[in-house]
Motif scaffolding. Structure first.
Motif, PDB file in Angstrom:
ATOM      1  N   GLU A   6       0.823  -1.210   0.000  1.00 22.11           N
ATOM      2  CA  GLU A   6       0.000   0.000   0.000  1.00 22.11           C
ATOM      3  C   GLU A   6       0.858   1.262   0.000  1.00 22.11           C
ATOM      4  OE1 GLU A   6      -3.855  -1.859   2.409  1.00 22.11           O
ATOM      5  OE2 GLU A   6      -2.247  -0.828   3.485  1.00 22.11           O
ATOM      6  N   MET A   7       1.985   1.222   0.702  1.00 19.40           N
ATOM      7  CA  MET A   7       2.878   2.369   0.716  1.00 19.40           C
ATOM      8  C   MET A   7       3.459   2.626  -0.678  1.00 19.40           C
ATOM      9  SD  MET A   7       4.382   4.858   2.242  1.00 19.40           S
ATOM     10  CE  MET A   7       3.864   4.522   3.920  1.00 19.40           C
ATOM     11  N   VAL A   8       3.896   1.577  -1.345  1.00 22.66           N
ATOM     12  CA  VAL A   8       4.435   1.721  -2.701  1.00 22.66           C
ATOM     13  C   VAL A   8       3.365   2.244  -3.641  1.00 22.66           C
ATOM     14  CG1 VAL A   8       5.404   0.487  -4.677  1.00 22.66           C
ATOM     15  CG2 VAL A   8       6.200  -0.049  -2.375  1.00 22.66           C
ATOM     16  N   ASP A   9       2.163   1.688  -3.553  1.00 22.85           N
ATOM     17  CA  ASP A   9       1.063   2.142  -4.411  1.00 22.85           C
ATOM     18  C   ASP A   9       0.713   3.601  -4.129  1.00 22.85           C
ATOM     19  OD1 ASP A   9       0.848  -0.271  -5.695  1.00 22.85           O
ATOM     20  OD2 ASP A   9      -0.753  -1.030  -4.411  1.00 22.85           O
ATOM     21  N   MET A  10       0.771   4.015  -2.866  1.00 16.52           N
ATOM     22  CA  MET A  10       0.450   5.387  -2.507  1.00 16.52           C
ATOM     23  C   MET A  10       1.443   6.356  -3.140  1.00 16.52           C
ATOM     24  SD  MET A  10       0.023   7.025   1.347  1.00 16.52           S
ATOM     25  CE  MET A  10      -0.586   5.444   1.917  1.00 16.52           C
ATOM     26  N   VAL A  11       2.739   6.029  -3.067  1.00 20.00           N
ATOM     27  CA  VAL A  11       3.766   6.880  -3.691  1.00 20.00           C
ATOM     28  C   VAL A  11       3.553   6.930  -5.198  1.00 20.00           C
ATOM     29  CG1 VAL A  11       6.241   7.154  -4.118  1.00 20.00           C
ATOM     30  CG2 VAL A  11       5.448   6.438  -1.855  1.00 20.00           C
ATOM     31  N   SER A  12       3.237   5.782  -5.799  1.00 21.98           N
ATOM     32  CA  SER A  12       3.002   5.733  -7.236  1.00 21.98           C
ATOM     33  C   SER A  12       1.799   6.599  -7.622  1.00 21.98           C
ATOM     34  CB  SER A  12       2.778   4.285  -7.674  1.00 21.98           C
ATOM     35  OG  SER A  12       2.565   4.198  -9.061  1.00 21.98           O
ATOM     36  N   ASP A  13       0.706   6.491  -6.847  1.00 22.72           N
ATOM     37  CA  ASP A  13      -0.504   7.267  -7.148  1.00 22.72           C
ATOM     38  C   ASP A  13      -0.257   8.771  -6.997  1.00 22.72           C
ATOM     39  OD1 ASP A  13      -1.852   4.933  -7.643  1.00 22.72           O
ATOM     40  OD2 ASP A  13      -2.809   4.834  -5.672  1.00 22.72           O
ATOM     41  N   TRP A  14       0.408   9.173  -5.911  1.00 21.81           N
ATOM     42  CA  TRP A  14       0.642  10.600  -5.662  1.00 21.81           C
ATOM     43  C   TRP A  14       1.612  11.193  -6.674  1.00 21.81           C
ATOM     44  CZ3 TRP A  14      -0.043  13.727  -0.811  1.00 21.81           C
ATOM     45  CH2 TRP A  14      -1.133  13.270  -0.063  1.00 21.81           C
ATOM     46  N   SER A  15       2.524  10.394  -7.173  1.00 22.60           N
ATOM     47  CA  SER A  15       3.472  10.909  -8.163  1.00 22.60           C
ATOM     48  C   SER A  15       2.789  11.147  -9.509  1.00 22.60           C
ATOM     49  CB  SER A  15       4.633   9.934  -8.344  1.00 22.60           C
ATOM     50  OG  SER A  15       4.205   8.761  -9.015  1.00 22.60           O
ATOM     51  N   ASN A  16       1.675  10.427  -9.743  1.00 20.82           N
ATOM     52  CA  ASN A  16       0.929  10.556 -11.000  1.00 20.82           C
ATOM     53  C   ASN A  16       1.819  10.268 -12.211  1.00 20.82           C
ATOM     54  OD1 ASN A  16      -1.427  10.993 -12.469  1.00 20.82           O
ATOM     55  ND2 ASN A  16      -1.008  13.182 -12.746  1.00 20.82           N
ATOM     56  N   ARG A  17       2.654   9.256 -12.050  1.00 19.15           N
ATOM     57  CA  ARG A  17       3.544   8.860 -13.142  1.00 19.15           C
ATOM     58  C   ARG A  17       3.350   7.384 -13.447  1.00 19.15           C
ATOM     59  NH1 ARG A  17       3.550  13.443 -12.744  1.00 19.15           N
ATOM     60  NH2 ARG A  17       5.249  14.974 -12.937  1.00 19.15           N
ATOM     61  N   ASP A  18       3.445   7.027 -14.704  1.00 20.20           N
ATOM     62  CA  ASP A  18       3.306   5.637 -15.120  1.00 20.20           C
ATOM     63  C   ASP A  18       4.487   4.827 -14.594  1.00 20.20           C
ATOM     64  OD1 ASP A  18       3.868   3.445 -17.502  1.00 20.20           O
ATOM     65  OD2 ASP A  18       1.734   3.810 -17.125  1.00 20.20           O
ATOM     66  N   SER A  23       9.261   3.201 -11.742  1.00 20.53           N
ATOM     67  CA  SER A  23       8.967   1.787 -11.506  1.00 20.53           C
ATOM     68  C   SER A  23       8.814   1.499 -10.014  1.00 20.53           C
ATOM     69  CB  SER A  23      10.087   0.915 -12.073  1.00 20.53           C
ATOM     70  OG  SER A  23      11.286   1.113 -11.329  1.00 20.53           O
ATOM     71  N   TYR A  24       8.206   0.353  -9.716  1.00 19.75           N
ATOM     72  CA  TYR A  24       8.058  -0.053  -8.324  1.00 19.75           C
ATOM     73  C   TYR A  24       9.420  -0.277  -7.670  1.00 19.75           C
ATOM     74  CZ  TYR A  24       3.075  -0.702  -9.182  1.00 19.75           C
ATOM     75  OH  TYR A  24       1.762  -0.503  -9.487  1.00 19.75           O
ATOM     76  N   SER A  25      10.366  -0.779  -8.433  1.00 18.81           N
ATOM     77  CA  SER A  25      11.711  -0.979  -7.896  1.00 18.81           C
ATOM     78  C   SER A  25      12.346   0.355  -7.509  1.00 18.81           C
ATOM     79  CB  SER A  25      12.585  -1.690  -8.943  1.00 18.81           C
ATOM     80  OG  SER A  25      13.896  -1.867  -8.467  1.00 18.81           O
ATOM     81  N   THR A  26      12.149   1.381  -8.339  1.00 16.07           N
ATOM     82  CA  THR A  26      12.672   2.714  -8.028  1.00 16.07           C
ATOM     83  C   THR A  26      11.981   3.295  -6.805  1.00 16.07           C
ATOM     84  OG1 THR A  26      13.162   3.115 -10.372  1.00 16.07           O
ATOM     85  CG2 THR A  26      13.033   5.045  -8.924  1.00 16.07           C
ATOM     86  N   ILE A  27      10.668   3.101  -6.705  1.00 15.62           N
ATOM     87  CA  ILE A  27       9.929   3.610  -5.545  1.00 15.62           C
ATOM     88  C   ILE A  27      10.441   2.957  -4.263  1.00 15.62           C
ATOM     89  CG2 ILE A  27       7.661   3.625  -4.433  1.00 15.62           C
ATOM     90  CD1 ILE A  27       6.429   4.012  -7.197  1.00 15.62           C
ATOM     91  N   LYS A  28      10.759   1.676  -4.316  1.00 15.32           N
ATOM     92  CA  LYS A  28      11.316   0.996  -3.149  1.00 15.32           C
ATOM     93  C   LYS A  28      12.581   1.707  -2.681  1.00 15.32           C
ATOM     94  CE  LYS A  28      13.499  -3.316  -1.676  1.00 15.32           C
ATOM     95  NZ  LYS A  28      13.922  -4.682  -2.069  1.00 15.32           N
ATOM     96  N   THR A  29      13.437   2.083  -3.621  1.00 19.01           N
ATOM     97  CA  THR A  29      14.663   2.811  -3.272  1.00 19.01           C
ATOM     98  C   THR A  29      14.330   4.161  -2.653  1.00 19.01           C
ATOM     99  OG1 THR A  29      15.860   1.730  -5.079  1.00 19.01           O
ATOM    100  CG2 THR A  29      16.819   3.748  -4.181  1.00 19.01           C
ATOM    101  N   MET A  30      13.351   4.866  -3.208  1.00 17.07           N
ATOM    102  CA  MET A  30      12.963   6.186  -2.695  1.00 17.07           C
ATOM    103  C   MET A  30      12.413   6.095  -1.276  1.00 17.07           C
ATOM    104  SD  MET A  30      14.033   7.785  -5.155  1.00 17.07           S
ATOM    105  CE  MET A  30      14.378   7.627  -6.894  1.00 17.07           C
ATOM    106  N   ILE A  31      11.675   5.028  -0.975  1.00 18.70           N
ATOM    107  CA  ILE A  31      11.162   4.830   0.389  1.00 18.70           C
ATOM    108  C   ILE A  31      12.315   4.620   1.360  1.00 18.70           C
ATOM    109  CG2 ILE A  31       9.874   3.221   1.844  1.00 18.70           C
ATOM    110  CD1 ILE A  31       7.905   2.877  -0.468  1.00 18.70           C
ATOM    111  N   ASN A  32      13.321   3.871   0.945  1.00 14.99           N
ATOM    112  CA  ASN A  32      14.502   3.683   1.801  1.00 14.99           C
ATOM    113  C   ASN A  32      15.241   5.006   2.017  1.00 14.99           C
ATOM    114  OD1 ASN A  32      14.026   0.936   2.017  1.00 14.99           O
ATOM    115  ND2 ASN A  32      15.391   0.398   0.330  1.00 14.99           N
ATOM    116  N   PHE A  33      15.350   5.818   0.967  1.00 15.20           N
ATOM    117  CA  PHE A  33      15.996   7.128   1.100  1.00 15.20           C
ATOM    118  C   PHE A  33      15.221   8.007   2.077  1.00 15.20           C
ATOM    119  CE2 PHE A  33      18.131   7.171  -3.380  1.00 15.20           C
ATOM    120  CZ  PHE A  33      19.010   6.198  -2.944  1.00 15.20           C
TER     121      PHE A  33
END
Length: 307
Positions: A6-18, A23-33
């Motif tokens: 849900e956290m990954v999906d939330m970041v993806s939705d708020w970014s409004n980017r395909d 990518s989900y892999s990139t978002i995972k890195t951003m959450i760690n940052f």
């Protein structure tokens, strides 16, 4: 409370980017940052942890004045030791922390009975330790990663099985196994087999589909180590608790979006979310300071040769 998916999906939705752009892999890195940035300034009780060291065993081959610093330590709050020879208390407090040069200088003023310093990955204490002493370090720590799961090991299982309950060093949780599948592939794809529903409650479908490194966390139980509570098959541990993800999603969300828009080279959006991220950190710290000042009269002790 958000699961990791849900956290990954939330970041993806708020970014409004395909996902082809972010990518989900990139978002995972951003959450760690985002978590890394939060730990630099966030100081709240949820990050506090009390480390109790094993009783001191004197060894003539080593210098008996060192304590290993926990690998997740961010900042020290208090060091104390349990002692049997103190007049007023069962504990002696190390109220003075010195810089390393002062600690080792021969002319250093030693009228304080207990003091310590940090040297590489150890805390060095004065006076030297004695056999049987127990030391406790209260400190701020890093939490597990937002997608961390409990390991499927002998300490993490159902207490009725050979995989007995164990909570050593706050790492393990009873009934930490969750999903069971006949192969790694179907487990990765969310095809799971319920086992002992009372002990392994569901946490939602496909909770693991946003973790590219998940395969390394899948554990196989074979006929040589299976039990009634843990039959032969492939298992995935429960999502470990994480205060930032579970109780303060906005910190993780704003921090991850700030990193995401930096990655996308959109500085105005990045600055907007950096401001929101810092505001959330400041608000949580202020709230904690307010709690610390409430409930009674607060007093502070100062040591000085001038008083």
């Amino acid at each position: 409370m958000a699961t990791y998916t849900e956290m990954v999906d939330m970041v993806s939705d708020w970014s409004n980017r395909d996902t082809s752009v972010l990518s989900y892999s990139t978002i995972k890195t951003m959450i760690n940052f985002a978590a890394d940035n939060a730990y630099r300034t966030l100081r709240v009780p949820a990050l506090e942890f009390l480390k109790t060291y094993d009783a001191i065993v004197i060894d003539s081959t080593i210098t008996n004045n060192r304590l290993a610093i926990p690998s997740d330590a961010i900042e020290f709050i208090q060091l104390r030791k349990q002692t049997a020879d103190h007049v007023y208390s069962d504990y002696d407090i190390y109220a003075s922390k010195l810089d390393i040069k002062s600690f080792y200088q021969d002319w250093m003023d030693t009228d304080q009975r207990y003091f310590y310093t940090r040297e590489q990955n150890d805390l060095v204490v004065f006076p030297d330790q004695k056999a049987g002493e127990i030391y406790e370090l209260l400190y701020y720590r890093r939490l597990p990663e937002a997608n961390a799961r409990y390991s499927v090991v002998s300490g993490n299982g159902h207490s009725a099985s050979n995989f007995v309950d164990h909570k050593s060093d706050n790492t393990f949780q009873q009934n930490a196994y969750l999903w069971k599948g006949s192969t790694k592939v179907n487990l990765m794809n969310g095809i799971k087999v319920a086992t002992n529903d009372g002990s392994y409650p569901a946490e939602g479908p496909n909770v693991f589909t946003r973790d590219p490194a998940l395969e390394d966390q899948i554990f196989e139980v074979t006929s040589s180590n299976n039990t009634t509570a843990l039959p032969t098959g492939f298992y995935l541990g429960k999502l470990a608790a994480n205060w930032l993800r579970d109780s303060n999603e906005k910190v993780m969300l704003y921090g991850a979006l700030a990193e995401a828009f930096t990655y996308l080279n959109e500085p105005s959006q990045a600055q907007a979310y950096i401001a929101k991220f810092n505001q959330e950190i400041e608000s949580l710290n202020d709230e904690n300071d307010s709690r610390n000042w409430s409930g009674g009269t607060v007093s502070t002790h100062f040591d000085s040769h001038l008083i």
